[in-house]
Write an enzyme that holds these catalytic residues in place. Structure first.
Site, PDB file in Angstrom:
ATOM      1  CG  ASP A 190      -0.236  -0.083   2.608  1.00 48.36           C
ATOM      2  OD1 ASP A 190       1.021  -0.060   2.352  1.00 48.36           O
ATOM      3  OD2 ASP A 190      -0.823  -0.158   3.479  1.00 48.36           O
ATOM      4  CG  ASP A 241      -6.417  -5.393   1.339  1.00 50.68           C
ATOM      5  OD1 ASP A 241      -7.268  -4.663   0.503  1.00 50.68           O
ATOM      6  OD2 ASP A 241      -5.951  -4.886   2.304  1.00 50.68           O
ATOM      7  CB  CYS A 280     -11.986 -27.399   6.129  1.00 48.99           C
ATOM      8  SG  CYS A 280     -10.235 -26.103   6.045  1.00 48.99           S
ATOM      9  CB  CYS A 329      -6.934 -26.095   6.041  1.00 44.46           C
ATOM     10  SG  CYS A 329      -7.286 -26.101   7.952  1.00 44.46           S
ATOM     11  CB  CYS A 364      -9.738 -29.012   9.142  1.00 44.76           C
ATOM     12  SG  CYS A 364     -10.593 -27.419   9.722  1.00 44.76           S
ATOM     13  CG  HIS A 373      -9.779 -22.951   9.348  1.00 44.35           C
ATOM     14  ND1 HIS A 373     -10.310 -24.189   8.710  1.00 44.35           N
ATOM     15  CD2 HIS A 373     -10.773 -22.208   9.702  1.00 44.35           C
ATOM     16  CE1 HIS A 373     -11.392 -23.993   8.566  1.00 44.35           C
ATOM     17  NE2 HIS A 373     -11.760 -22.774   9.098  1.00 44.35           N
TER      18      HIS A 373
END
Ligand SMILES: [Zn+2]
Ligand SMILES: [Zn+2]
Lengths: 421, 417
Positions: B120, B294, B332, B334, B337, B362
């Site tokens: 930014d 974002d 999920c 991930c 999980c 996660h």
């Protein structure tokens, strides 16, 4: 559990393999060696991904008994499954070796532990009930270890030995009755403070019981001087059967102390030391390389100049003046300003994830900005460095170079003092 | 209705128009290939080629303020499929400073991140974090919170820092006004942002390596937004951001400004909606034609044990999960999980910071996989159905659908069931 010793040199340590670990007996570990220190089954700061960037992890994970026992009581399948640990031997200890516990809470029938929910008073019955919920592969019996302060009276020390033996007998009785603990190993705890006769009595009596091994309690840093410690440990190990492992319980972590304990006949260590180093924002960097060419230290940076520039070891963060939390000569403090533009890895030649991918300047930045990744990267490096030290230690024992390693470690320790004088 | 017509027209781009635009932005290190456009809404799926790697849009970009993603390593972030993340110019410019980062081969080298970075301008943080800031034509003046020294962040200075950081996408310095402010200050800020854009373009030392995005301002005033759009789209920048929103304004105003902006932004350039990251907002704003998003929320909220799930969020630290042996989200994939239960994470929160890392992993996985599903449905021509399913899962009943989302989706021809 079976200890196969390949080398035993009196006053110079034991080298071997601890076989048949775990209930199915499929694990083994080399000794001298260390266990994997955890918070509730998690190596501090690390997830499984980051943990497994480390090669050759210890096969034994250490957990502390009293954490979150409520939920485990409901969950019938034991801690290992609860924590998502699949392929590891579980060793359950009474206390967290990195957390000093307050004295004054022990009675004839109880000891106190500090878990997530505060203080918990344990009788042997409660202690054994907890073991049944944790379902470790291996634990040590309940013990009264309140004798580590140097001013403890002879009477108190004697009491602690008596109590600990009584607890052991009660534990073993209950253990043999419990189907849930079938195949689980029990270590007896040797107490005795700094009193010779009590140490010997504790060792002799414990050795008479059907235990798989021994924990030597009360030798933490700051509790007594190194020479006395070595004498006491030597006296104790002389009384213990050769074919059973000996674990340094609570507080032995510094490499110089580990070496002294190994020489006095110890086999196993709790690896809370890398965690303590991490918490103070430091990186282990001591040189344990004893390859033939002393100029090319290989796995460690040219530390002499570095440490000199560092001057007095600094204490950072907490005001706690506990000797266990103070910076040791085996580490560098990455918060120091001189690392802000240091683009070298933490330790030149280190193969850990942190050193392969990041520079001191970056870790310095993470520390000064209080970023969580600092703890992750330092924990990875410190764990890797510490485990490599144990590997070097075994190698030195196998090749008759323990003297050389000792000299190297002691010069790391004393280097600063000498230069200051 | 106008939106729908434009959307339809856009599916058959005129050859002439395309080649002209390509020629114009040939110099910029970015190319956008539109893979698919939703025949109903304004949504699109694109391949965005940036200097470090390709990015599949719509994309959510996690925010790594200090050159790190909370307790997650760059390998873990890569493993989750993240193709681009953010760094904050204000923070990194203060510590460790642009000179040091330049010496470390830019922010990529400093944090060892091999994929793309967006930075930014630093202006937003300045206005929101630093009390003593003053905006003049020159730039933003403020007192350093570290040494009290007065610092001027001019458009030139912002770009110079971002050049040192070496990000793949840089943002122009804009004159940020809170979205709840009205009156002449909004107009002044909009015009100043246009002037600052020109100064930023002129100051960019690496136009061949670093893309500079313009930021559309104009508050909640449609006329001002339109003026800003008209002016800025005349500049040859490789991409546009929609700024000045998601700052506490009414959602009814918010979506209208977003939709107005995408209506007037060139089809062949990426559109980045700044500071938006709640799941519902993401899905709606993709439908309105945005490509990039974002937000600090998914990673920030993880620290407090809040796990994002298709039905909202799950507060792992709450007592009700102490004995819950299911993973956070059974569907999920991930690493968290796959291995750990809610009960274990609940307990671990009292023992170790690794609990936060598990939730952070996660949550990033959730955001990225949500956007992958969105993209997939656009490519397969079933984005409208995706929205219906998504909303049904997110809210217990249609009565709970937020009215702004219903209206926004209706504006792009989606009537929620
Ligand atoms: Zn390392
Ligand atoms: Zn998950």
């Amino acid at each position: 559990m079976k200890l196969e010793l390949t080398r035993v040199i009196q006053g110079r340590g034991r080298l071997g393999v601890l076989k048949g670990l775990g209930r199915t007996g499929q694990h083994s570990m080399e000794v001298p060696g260390c266990l994997l220190y955890t918070h509730f089954g998690t190596v501090p700061h690390l997830t499984q991904d980051t943990l497994h960037t480390l090669s050759s992890l210890p096969p034994v994970t250490q957990v502390t008994l009293a954490e979150h026992q409520e939920v485990l009581e409901e969950f019938k399948d034991g801690f290992r499954k609860f924590a998502g640990l699949h392929d590891t031997v579980l060793y359950c200890s009474l206390h967290d070796p990195a957390t000093p516990c307050p004295t004054g809470y022990t009675t004839n029938k109880t000891v106190s532990v500090w878990g997530s929910g505060g203080r918990m008073e344990l009788t042997v019955a409660k202690f054994m009930a907890l073991q049944k919920t944790v379902q470790p592969d291996w634990y040590h019996s309940m013990s009264d270890g309140e004798t580590w302060q140097s001013n403890t009276s002879r009477k108190r020390v004697r009491k602690s030995v008596d109590r600990t033996l009584a607890h052991l007998d009660e534990c073993l009785l209950e253990h043999q009755k419990s189907q849930e603990l079938d195949g689980v190993e029990v270590f007896g705890v040797v107490e005795g403070g700094d009193i010779f006769e009590e140490r010997v009595r504790s060792a002799k009596e414990t050795a008479k019981r059907p235990v798989a091994g021994f924990c030597l309690d009360g030798f933490q840093t700051g509790s007594m001087d190194q020479a006395l410690r070595t004498q006491l440990i030597t006296a104790v190990t002389k009384e213990l059967p050769e074919d059973k492992p000996r674990l340094a319980l609570f507080g032995v972590g510094r490499p110089d102390e580990v070496l002294a304990c190994v020489e006095a006949g110890m086999d196993l260590f709790e690896s809370f030391f890398p965690f303590q180093v991490t918490e103070r924002g430091c990186a282990l960097c001591f040189n344990f390389n004893i390859s033939l060419d002393p100029e090319r230290a290989g796995s460690a940076p040219p530390l002499e100049t570095e440490k000199e520039a560092a001057g007095e070891p600094q204490q950072n963060g907490d005001l706690e003046v506990d000797s266990q939390t103070q910076m040791t000569p085996f580490e560098i403090n990455l918060k120091e300003k001189r690392y802000q533009d240091d683009f070298r890895p933490l330790v030149e030649g280190c193969r850990c994830y942190c050193c392969r991918n990041h520079q001191r300047a970056y870790v310095h930045h993470l520390l000064v900005t209080n970023e969580l990744l600092a703890g992750v990267l330092l924990m990875i490096h410190n764990t890797a460095h510490y485990h490599s030290f144990f590997c070097a230690l075994r190698h030195a024992l196998a090749t008759d170079k323990l003297d050389l390693l000792k000299k190297r470690i002691l010069s790391e320790r004393d280097g600063q003092t000498e230069r200051r004088e | 209705m106008a939106a729908a017509i434009e959307c339809g027209a856009a599916t058959k781009p005129s050859e002439k128009n395309m080649s002209l635009k390509t020629a114009l932005s040939a110099a910029s290190p970015l190319s956008l290939r539109i893979v698919a456009e939703c025949p109903v809404t304004k949504a699109r799926a694109c391949d965005l080629l940036l200097p470090h790697s390709a990015v599949s849009t719509p994309v959510f970009m996690p925010v790594g303020t200090q050159g790190t993603m909370k307790g997650i390593t760059v390998d873990q972030l890569e493993g989750l499929g993240c193709q681009i993340c953010l760094g904050n110019t204000y923070h990194l410019g203060m510590r460790p400073g642009p000179d040091l980062i330049e010496k470390a081969n830019g922010l990529h080298g400093f944090m060892n991140w091999k994929r793309n970075l967006l930075t930014d301008s630093g202006g937003f943080q300045m206005v929101s974090l630093v009390e003593l800031s003053e905006v003049t034509e020159e730039g933003v003046k403020f007192k350093s919170p570290y040494d009290g020294k007065e610092i001027l962040l001019s458009p030139e200075k912002s770009i110079s820092i971002q050049n040192s950081l070496g990000s793949d996408i840089m943002m122009q310095l804009d004159d940020v006004v809170s979205s709840t402010v009205t009156g002449p200050r909004v107009e002044e800020a909009m015009h100043r942002s246009i002037r600052w854009l020109d100064r930023c373009i002129a100051a960019n030392k690496n136009p061949d390596k670093q893309n500079l995005f313009a930021i559309i301002q104009g508050g909640l005033n449609a006329e001002l937004r339109k003026t800003c759009l008209d002016e800025m789209t005349q500049r040859d920048v490789p991409g546009f951001a929609i700024g000045g929103l998601s700052g506490g304004e009414e959602k009814d105003d918010f979506w209208r400004m977003v939709s107005l902006s995408t209506d007037h932004l060139p089809r062949e350039k990426p559109r980045y909606l700044m500071g938006v990251g709640y799941a519902v907002d993401l899905v709606v704003c993709v439908a309105l034609g945005c490509d990039m998003f974002d937000c600090v929320f998914p990673t920030r909220t993880a620290r407090f044990g809040s796990a994002l799930v298709p039905w909202g969020s799950l507060q792992v630290k709450q007592k009700q999960y102490a004995k819950d042996l299911r993973p956070i989200d059974p569907d999920c994939q991930c690493p968290t999980c796959n291995r750990h239960s809610r009960a274990y994470l609940h307990a671990l929160f009292k023992s170790d910071t690794a609990a936060m890392h598990h939730i952070t992993i996660h949550n990033i996985a959730y955001q990225l996989s949500l956007m992958r599903s969105v993209r997939q449905s656009i490519v397969e021509g079933r984005f409208p159905e995706f929205i219906q399913t998504f909303m049904k899962r997110m809210f217990p009943s249609p009565e709970q659908y937020p009215s702004w989302a219903v209206d926004a989706l209706a504006s792009v021809n989606i009537t929620l069931e």
